[in-house]
Design a protein around this motif. Structure first.
Motif, PDB file in Angstrom:
ATOM      1  N   LYS A 148       0.716  -1.110   0.087  1.00  0.00           N
ATOM      2  CA  LYS A 148      -0.071   0.170   0.231  1.00  0.00           C
ATOM      3  C   LYS A 148       0.791   1.331  -0.176  1.00  0.00           C
ATOM      4  O   LYS A 148       1.848   1.404   0.797  1.00  0.00           O
ATOM      5  CB  LYS A 148      -0.872   0.008   1.185  1.00  0.00           C
ATOM      6  CG  LYS A 148      -1.997   1.190   1.142  1.00  0.00           C
ATOM      7  CD  LYS A 148      -2.805   1.235   2.405  1.00  0.00           C
ATOM      8  CE  LYS A 148      -3.631   2.157   2.540  1.00  0.00           C
ATOM      9  NZ  LYS A 148      -4.216   2.691   3.748  1.00  0.00           N
ATOM     10  N   THR A 149       0.589   2.076  -0.918  1.00  0.00           N
ATOM     11  CA  THR A 149       1.363   3.324  -1.119  1.00  0.00           C
ATOM     12  C   THR A 149       0.598   4.589  -0.097  1.00  0.00           C
ATOM     13  O   THR A 149      -0.694   4.529   0.154  1.00  0.00           O
ATOM     14  CB  THR A 149       1.488   4.082  -2.418  1.00  0.00           C
ATOM     15  OG1 THR A 149       0.366   4.316  -2.867  1.00  0.00           O
ATOM     16  CG2 THR A 149       2.133   3.018  -3.479  1.00  0.00           C
ATOM     17  N   GLU A 150       1.320   5.642   0.159  1.00  0.00           N
ATOM     18  CA  GLU A 150       0.774   6.432   0.881  1.00  0.00           C
ATOM     19  C   GLU A 150       0.886   7.868   0.061  1.00  0.00           C
ATOM     20  O   GLU A 150       1.069   9.151   0.493  1.00  0.00           O
ATOM     21  CB  GLU A 150       1.587   6.754   2.243  1.00  0.00           C
ATOM     22  CG  GLU A 150       1.584   5.603   3.247  1.00  0.00           C
ATOM     23  CD  GLU A 150       2.457   5.936   4.360  1.00  0.00           C
ATOM     24  OE1 GLU A 150       1.879   5.756   5.421  1.00  0.00           O
ATOM     25  OE2 GLU A 150       3.505   6.162   4.232  1.00  0.00           O
ATOM     26  N   ASN A 175      -0.532  11.017  -2.070  1.00  0.00           N
ATOM     27  CA  ASN A 175      -1.748  11.655  -1.665  1.00  0.00           C
ATOM     28  C   ASN A 175      -2.065  11.759  -0.059  1.00  0.00           C
ATOM     29  O   ASN A 175      -2.995  12.295   0.133  1.00  0.00           O
ATOM     30  CB  ASN A 175      -3.071  11.487  -2.369  1.00  0.00           C
ATOM     31  CG  ASN A 175      -2.425  12.004  -3.836  1.00  0.00           C
ATOM     32  OD1 ASN A 175      -2.037  13.055  -4.056  1.00  0.00           O
ATOM     33  ND2 ASN A 175      -2.904  11.257  -4.808  1.00  0.00           N
ATOM     34  N   GLN A 176      -1.599  10.981   0.550  1.00  0.00           N
ATOM     35  CA  GLN A 176      -1.649  11.283   2.081  1.00  0.00           C
ATOM     36  C   GLN A 176      -0.828  12.416   2.834  1.00  0.00           C
ATOM     37  O   GLN A 176       0.300  12.766   2.685  1.00  0.00           O
ATOM     38  CB  GLN A 176      -1.084  10.060   2.703  1.00  0.00           C
ATOM     39  CG  GLN A 176      -1.505  10.113   4.241  1.00  0.00           C
ATOM     40  CD  GLN A 176      -1.418   8.578   5.079  1.00  0.00           C
ATOM     41  OE1 GLN A 176      -0.971   7.678   4.248  1.00  0.00           O
ATOM     42  NE2 GLN A 176      -1.245   8.762   6.346  1.00  0.00           N
ATOM     43  N   LYS A 233       0.875  14.756   5.558  1.00  0.00           N
ATOM     44  CA  LYS A 233       1.414  14.510   6.711  1.00  0.00           C
ATOM     45  C   LYS A 233       2.153  15.705   7.289  1.00  0.00           C
ATOM     46  O   LYS A 233       2.371  16.624   6.583  1.00  0.00           O
ATOM     47  CB  LYS A 233       2.595  13.636   6.614  1.00  0.00           C
ATOM     48  CG  LYS A 233       2.330  11.962   6.243  1.00  0.00           C
ATOM     49  CD  LYS A 233       3.274  10.980   6.609  1.00  0.00           C
ATOM     50  CE  LYS A 233       2.551   9.864   6.027  1.00  0.00           C
ATOM     51  NZ  LYS A 233       3.476   8.517   6.500  1.00  0.00           N
ATOM     52  N   LYS A 265       2.647  16.711   1.493  1.00  0.00           N
ATOM     53  CA  LYS A 265       1.936  15.476   0.561  1.00  0.00           C
ATOM     54  C   LYS A 265       2.839  15.208  -0.643  1.00  0.00           C
ATOM     55  O   LYS A 265       3.322  16.201  -1.327  1.00  0.00           O
ATOM     56  CB  LYS A 265       0.586  16.083   0.294  1.00  0.00           C
ATOM     57  CG  LYS A 265      -0.167  14.842  -0.614  1.00  0.00           C
ATOM     58  CD  LYS A 265      -1.691  15.382  -0.677  1.00  0.00           C
ATOM     59  CE  LYS A 265      -1.870  16.783  -1.436  1.00  0.00           C
ATOM     60  NZ  LYS A 265      -3.513  16.885  -1.742  1.00  0.00           N
ATOM     61  N   TRP A 310       6.765   8.716   3.765  1.00  0.00           N
ATOM     62  CA  TRP A 310       5.613   8.306   2.845  1.00  0.00           C
ATOM     63  C   TRP A 310       6.335   6.820   2.194  1.00  0.00           C
ATOM     64  O   TRP A 310       7.200   6.955   1.465  1.00  0.00           O
ATOM     65  CB  TRP A 310       5.375   9.227   1.688  1.00  0.00           C
ATOM     66  CG  TRP A 310       4.939  10.471   2.320  1.00  0.00           C
ATOM     67  CD1 TRP A 310       3.595  10.668   2.366  1.00  0.00           C
ATOM     68  CD2 TRP A 310       5.632  11.501   2.730  1.00  0.00           C
ATOM     69  NE1 TRP A 310       3.164  12.110   2.986  1.00  0.00           N
ATOM     70  CE2 TRP A 310       4.374  12.600   3.046  1.00  0.00           C
ATOM     71  CE3 TRP A 310       6.797  11.864   2.979  1.00  0.00           C
ATOM     72  CZ2 TRP A 310       4.965  13.908   3.736  1.00  0.00           C
ATOM     73  CZ3 TRP A 310       7.242  13.115   3.525  1.00  0.00           C
ATOM     74  CH2 TRP A 310       6.277  13.965   3.886  1.00  0.00           C
ATOM     75  N   ASN A 311       5.500   5.749   2.352  1.00  0.00           N
ATOM     76  CA  ASN A 311       5.716   4.579   1.362  1.00  0.00           C
ATOM     77  C   ASN A 311       5.230   5.032   0.055  1.00  0.00           C
ATOM     78  O   ASN A 311       3.753   4.993   0.043  1.00  0.00           O
ATOM     79  CB  ASN A 311       4.851   3.463   2.229  1.00  0.00           C
ATOM     80  CG  ASN A 311       5.127   2.227   1.493  1.00  0.00           C
ATOM     81  OD1 ASN A 311       5.797   2.196   0.273  1.00  0.00           O
ATOM     82  ND2 ASN A 311       4.840   0.919   1.722  1.00  0.00           N
TER      83      ASN A 311
END
Length: 164
Positions: free
Chosen positions: A40-42, A44-45, A47, A55, A158-159
């Motif tokens: 799972k990627t991050e 557009n998350q 932080k 982001k 971020w992954n």
């Protein structure tokens, strides 16, 4: 005769239930194996650190003829908003990329790397470039402010998975 029929139906039901539960048990590990392979990627998350919202909006491999033959150029797109009460300087050099083994890849010298001082309540969008090994997988982008080595600020990650 009735007793024999009831016993037969009971045994048949128990065997059918046992057979179904064995099938379900075998199916579960397969789904777990699939989820392990899909990271799972991050992207557009958002932080936040010190009221600065960061982001990563995308990543991709771009063509660059100046790299070694065993390297690729990773382009990472950033969107950074200053929600603090003072100006905040940030740029590509404040980030690095690391692989699943923990090896770090610093900013690659490219004239398109972003960097600026973001005024209060404003936003900065830009791209950072990082030379990574060809075929690198399971990458993580880390914010680790380049100028402040006091480590009073924590890093954020971020992954981004495997870029395409």
């Amino acid at each position: 005769m009735k007793k024999l029929l009831i016993v037969g139906v009971t045994i048949g039901t128990l065997l059918g239930t046992a057979a179904c539960s064995n099938t379900e048990d075998k199916a579960e590990p397969k789904s777990e194996q699939v989820s392990e392979k899909t990271t799972k990627t991050e992207i557009n998350q958002v932080k936040t650190i010190n009221n600065i919202e960061m982001k990563i909006t995308g990543d991709k491999i771009v063509k660059d003829d100046t790299l070694k033959t065993d390297q690729e150029l990773l382009e990472v797109s950033f969107d950074i908003k200053n929600k603090s009460k003072s100006d905040y300087g940030v740029g590509s050099g404040d980030f690095y990329v690391k692989d699943k083994d923990g090896k770090k890849y610093l900013m690659y010298g490219n004239e398109d790397n972003f960097g600026a001082v973001i005024k209060t309540k404003e936003e900065l969008k830009g791209k950072g470039y990082y030379a990574i090994p060809k075929g690198a997988k399971d990458l993580v982008v880390v914010y680790d402010k380049a100028v402040d080595h006091s480590k009073s600020e924590k890093t954020i990650e971020w992954n981004v998975g495997t870029p395409k």
